[in-house]
Design an enzyme around this catalytic site. Sequence first.
Site, PDB file in Angstrom:
ATOM      1  N   PRO A 117      40.154  42.353  44.394  1.00 14.15           N
ATOM      2  CA  PRO A 117      38.709  42.436  44.616  1.00 14.15           C
ATOM      3  C   PRO A 117      38.042  43.093  43.409  1.00 14.15           C
ATOM      4  CG  PRO A 117      39.922  43.239  46.529  1.00 14.15           C
ATOM      5  CD  PRO A 117      40.911  43.071  45.424  1.00 14.15           C
ATOM      6  N   ARG A 143      40.623  59.301  35.001  1.00 21.06           N
ATOM      7  CA  ARG A 143      41.492  58.300  34.369  1.00 21.06           C
ATOM      8  C   ARG A 143      40.797  56.958  34.176  1.00 21.06           C
ATOM      9  NH1 ARG A 143      45.515  60.259  37.925  1.00 21.06           N
ATOM     10  NH2 ARG A 143      45.337  58.421  39.257  1.00 21.06           N
ATOM     11  N   ASN A 194      38.704  39.673  36.847  1.00 21.14           N
ATOM     12  CA  ASN A 194      38.903  38.435  36.121  1.00 21.14           C
ATOM     13  C   ASN A 194      37.658  37.558  36.072  1.00 21.14           C
ATOM     14  OD1 ASN A 194      40.726  37.105  34.526  1.00 21.14           O
ATOM     15  ND2 ASN A 194      41.658  35.944  36.181  1.00 21.14           N
ATOM     16  N   ARG A 216      47.206  37.349  33.390  1.00 21.98           N
ATOM     17  CA  ARG A 216      46.104  36.837  34.215  1.00 21.98           C
ATOM     18  C   ARG A 216      45.550  35.569  33.590  1.00 21.98           C
ATOM     19  NH1 ARG A 216      43.803  40.639  37.495  1.00 21.98           N
ATOM     20  NH2 ARG A 216      42.926  38.821  38.543  1.00 21.98           N
TER      21      ARG A 216
END
Length: 290
Positions: free
Chosen positions: A22, A141, A182, A278
């Site tokens: 997601p 982070r 993506n 990916r």
Amino acid sequence: MKLATSAASTCSSRTRRPASLPEGHTLHRLASELTDTFGGRVVSSSSPQGRFGVGASRLDGRVLERAEAWGKHLLVDFAGLRERVHVHLGIYGSFVVAAADQPVVGQVRWRLATGTATADLRGPTVCELLEPDDADALIDRIGPDPLRADADPDQAWQRISSSRAPIATLLMDQRVMSGVGNVYRAEVLFRHRVDPDLAGHELDRETFAAMWADLMTLMRTGVQTGRIDTVDAEHEPEAMGRDPRVDDHGGEVYVYRRDGQACLVCGATVCTRVHAGRNLFWCPSCQHRR
């Protein structure tokens, strides 16, 4: 605007369609829904599956104060508790809010309930209680989130402008910029005619600023609608006389999962290849480095 004639293809063959994480707008939308539904209310908390049993019992009978998203991470706060619930949905996770008295279906890791609503978390990569220091370390982070008002885009720029890695890699690195997945990666690169293989240090500051502002707008629209739409009005189906896009992720897009089809702007064939594990989508004509 009509489609231009198709150009010669330099594309690889079609790639597989794996499940996808997601994107950030989904988590912000979920955080708002949880806060609107349960915020300020005493909730019952349980772990029907049992894997979050100890943590769920510590939350049972407490007031849920708020849920907030940091990129692809969800943090939930409860009154009188120092720890924060940390949820990362991963590829297969879902957190569904529904009416009260819903039967438990499947492997529910965590259930929140009041007299009027339930929320069931299934299949997350992470569901844990974090001490304040650990929660702060998690936030430190990850990179700035375009959907957060407190985000500092200069942090992302400093990392991008000092890197020799391709911009397509950097945009997916959650330490550089959080929440971009993506779909948004492919679409923002196309919208600003950026070659995915351009090294981060070769990207100019003006283009980066325009991409950041664009992501803020696109992702906020995603929070509102629950889908990803990235095409301008002139490239909408009705304007171009084409059929609406049909895809399980929803929305009208320029290049994402449109490999083998004509670019909506120039007519060249949209390409795809595997990049850092990916699928990457781009137009070799519109995004050609000149």
